[in-house]
Design a protein around this motif. Sequence first.
Motif, short mmCIF file in Angstrom:
data_model
loop_
_atom_site.label_atom_id
_atom_site.label_comp_id
_atom_site.label_asym_id
_atom_site.label_seq_id
_atom_site.Cartn_x
_atom_site.Cartn_y
_atom_site.Cartn_z
N MET A 133 0.89 -1.18 -0.05
CA MET A 133 0.00 -0.06 0.02
C MET A 133 1.03 1.10 -0.08
SD MET A 133 -2.78 0.72 -0.20
CE MET A 133 -4.49 0.12 0.31
N ARG A 134 2.13 1.03 0.54
CA ARG A 134 2.90 2.36 0.80
C ARG A 134 3.49 2.66 -0.69
NH1 ARG A 134 7.87 2.39 4.51
NH2 ARG A 134 8.23 4.46 4.53
N THR A 135 3.54 1.72 -1.50
CA THR A 135 4.12 1.83 -2.73
C THR A 135 3.09 2.87 -3.58
OG1 THR A 135 5.29 -0.31 -2.66
CG2 THR A 135 5.17 0.88 -4.79
N VAL A 136 1.69 2.39 -3.47
CA VAL A 136 0.78 3.26 -4.06
C VAL A 136 0.81 4.75 -3.79
CG1 VAL A 136 -1.80 3.17 -4.52
CG2 VAL A 136 -0.79 1.19 -4.43
N GLY A 137 0.93 4.87 -2.48
CA GLY A 137 1.36 6.47 -2.18
C GLY A 137 2.39 6.99 -2.52
N ASN A 138 3.43 6.40 -2.65
CA ASN A 138 4.75 6.86 -3.09
C ASN A 138 4.55 6.93 -4.76
OD1 ASN A 138 6.05 6.73 -0.63
ND2 ASN A 138 6.90 4.95 -0.94
N ASP A 139 4.00 6.13 -5.29
CA ASP A 139 3.64 6.42 -7.00
C ASP A 139 2.84 7.45 -6.99
OD1 ASP A 139 5.37 4.31 -7.37
OD2 ASP A 139 3.51 2.86 -7.71
N LEU A 140 1.94 7.80 -6.21
CA LEU A 140 0.97 8.94 -6.42
C LEU A 140 1.84 10.30 -6.27
CD1 LEU A 140 -1.91 10.09 -6.82
CD2 LEU A 140 -2.43 9.88 -4.40
N VAL A 141 2.69 10.44 -5.32
CA VAL A 141 3.43 11.47 -5.17
C VAL A 141 4.26 11.78 -6.32
CG1 VAL A 141 5.08 12.36 -3.48
CG2 VAL A 141 3.30 11.49 -2.58
N ARG A 142 5.07 10.41 -6.74
CA ARG A 142 6.07 10.68 -7.96
C ARG A 142 5.29 11.40 -9.05
NH1 ARG A 142 7.99 5.23 -6.03
NH2 ARG A 142 10.14 5.60 -4.98
N HIS A 143 4.07 10.69 -9.12
CA HIS A 143 3.29 10.95 -10.33
C HIS A 143 2.87 12.49 -10.43
CE1 HIS A 143 0.39 11.05 -13.62
NE2 HIS A 143 -0.43 11.70 -12.78
N GLN A 144 2.44 12.96 -9.12
CA GLN A 144 2.26 14.39 -8.95
C GLN A 144 3.18 15.33 -9.16
OE1 GLN A 144 0.26 14.55 -5.01
NE2 GLN A 144 -1.82 14.07 -5.98
N LEU A 145 4.46 14.90 -8.61
CA LEU A 145 5.90 15.78 -8.74
C LEU A 145 5.97 15.91 -10.26
CD1 LEU A 145 8.01 14.45 -5.91
CD2 LEU A 145 7.00 16.68 -5.96
#
Length: 190
Positions: A1-13
């Motif tokens: 689940m943590r990876t999904v949050g990190n992917d979302l942050v990366r995508h937004q950046l």
Amino acid sequence: MRTVGNDLVRHQLHENRKWYLGLGILLIVFALVLFGSLAFATLSVVFLFGVLMMVGGIAHIIAAFKIFEGGYRWLLVIFGILYCVAGYYAFKTPVQTAVVLTHLLGILLVIAGIIRILSSAIFRVYQGWGWTLFSGILTLATGILILVTPDAPFWVLGMFLAIDILFQGINYLSLASYIKYQLPKSSADV
């Protein structure tokens, strides 16, 4: 689940990278304009000081009647009035305010420089104490230079503002560069 949050942050950046790039360029251009007109930049600092003092004064007065009770309330009202008066005088007499703020800055830098120099003597047993000494000497010299330069009130505050905005712009450009070249778009790219 943590990876999904990190992917979302990366995508937004990655999605906002162009905004960071544009903001960085805009801030650097703005800083260069301020460097070209330090007196205007200094007046901007004085007016910003005036606005902040007025807002702080009004906030103190509101807080005095909305939050606090008793004798402490009137102390806050007095502080609020003093803040508003200081803000008023910043607008009414911007040159004198610039002189006062510049001299206060110079005095604080002298004090900070002396404290750092004395601290370096205490830290002398540790590796790297020389950087504290060097920092103290530079801070002391800057404070003295501000205090002995007659026209310092007309450029020092503006220079500090321009330097701050310049470094903010460089920071945004660095962030945009990091996002483009160093940050993978998702954890699958790692």
